[in-house]
Enzyme design. Structure first.
Site, PDB file in Angstrom:
ATOM      1  N   ASP A 125      63.022 -25.540 -16.879  1.00 49.84           N
ATOM      2  CA  ASP A 125      61.786 -24.822 -16.567  1.00 49.84           C
ATOM      3  C   ASP A 125      62.039 -23.858 -15.403  1.00 49.84           C
ATOM      4  OD1 ASP A 125      58.931 -24.291 -16.504  1.00 49.84           O
ATOM      5  OD2 ASP A 125      58.870 -25.572 -14.727  1.00 49.84           O
ATOM      6  N   ASP A 127      59.037 -21.999 -13.168  1.00 47.75           N
ATOM      7  CA  ASP A 127      58.081 -22.027 -12.057  1.00 47.75           C
ATOM      8  C   ASP A 127      57.821 -23.440 -11.554  1.00 47.75           C
ATOM      9  OD1 ASP A 127      57.230 -19.156 -11.848  1.00 47.75           O
ATOM     10  OD2 ASP A 127      56.813 -19.519 -13.963  1.00 47.75           O
TER      11      ASP A 127
END
Length: 289
Positions: A125, A127
């Site tokens: 991922d 953010d």
């Protein structure tokens, strides 16, 4: 388009959340992982989504349509609490809560490179896992990325998580690495260009590759085109991997703590995991303790 619909993030302030059974299991796994590594590993565009639990898909075969770009997922907050944060959101179109994702017409990833034969696939991922971004100025920002929204250029200030460079380089040595974010490509792609100076990410997947399921953007690992027993997802949002929690290595959401060492502490764990025949041998052992 609202600025906050560009980036998918969890809200920084802690709020009450609603936990599904799967999320509780993930939280327990997170605690086990912390204990296994001497409690050091899990120290740690924007969030608007609905206030109901995320559950795995049912056995129906109808597909869920993607809504307008205003929804987002919650994450693991500090204190080992897995939360689905709820904030006001724009109205979105109706979604059939009984509709699971449809089988993919085409896999999301290209064929495996010869250089990656025998390696596991790690989905990472962006953010609150590798970086934190804001439309508000940040004095010590590592990057400033211009993003066009409705004909106007906005500056996005990006802060790198401590030890992210060392972490990415090691992951690139050990695994086939894929960046998978629920943010829009117009923001995430230039951030990835600046962040990944070594070409660690063989592929990049953005919001359009997610499945919108019960108010959340879910990263369906079965659509990647890789054997699931050799796929790991690293993400701060349990809602993102709700279809495959047994493949997840949870991390806490990161915002601006420059003393954070979670990525650095994860390296020995992944060095050991890369030697396994499948991801479940090690992850299940930890989660069951």
């Amino acid at each position: 388009m609202d600025n906050t619909s560009i980036i998918t993030q969890v809200s920084n302030p802690k709020e009450e959340g609603i936990l599904s059974c799967a999320q509780e299991k993930v939280s327990q796994c997170n605690i086990s992982l912390k204990k296994q590594r001497n409690r050091s590993i899990f120290s740690s565009l924007f969030c608007c989504f609905r206030s109901y639990s995320v559950e795995p898909p049912t056995s129906n075969n109808n597909s869920s349509p993607l809504p307008p770009l205003v929804e987002e997922n919650g994450g693991i907050q500090k204190g080992d609490q897995t939360q689905a944060l709820t904030t006001p959101s724009k109205m979105v179109q109706s979604v059939d809560n009984k509709s699971p994702p449809a089988p993919p017409a085409k896999y999301l990833l290209p064929e495996l490179k010869v250089s990656d034969y025998g390696k596991m696939c790690v989905v990472i991922d962006l953010d609150e896992t590798l970086v934190h971004s804001s439309f508000k100025p940040i004095n010590n920002a590592d990057f400033i990325v211009p993003v066009e929204i409705d004909g106007t250029i906005h500056q996005v200030y990006v802060l790198k998580r401590p030890h992210v460079d060392e972490f990415l380089q090691k992951m690139g040595e050990l695994f086939e690495c894929v960046l998978f974010t629920a943010s829009l490509a117009k923001y995430a792609d230039p951030v990835a260009d600046l962040l990944d100076r070594w070409g660690v990410f063989n592929s990049r997947l953005f919001r359009e590759s997610c499945v919108f399921h019960r108010g959340n953007y879910v990263k369906d690992l079965s659509r990647l085109g890789r054997e699931l027993s050799k796929v790991i997802i690293i993400d701060n949002s349990p809602a993102s991997y709700i279809f495959h929690p047994e493949n997840a290595v949870p991390v806490q959401s990161w915002f601006d703590d420059m003393t954070d060492t979670e990525l650095l502490d994860l390296i020995p764990f992944f060095e050991e995991l890369s030697k396994e025949e499948n991801v479940y041998n090690m992850l299940n052992k930890l989660c069951n303790r």
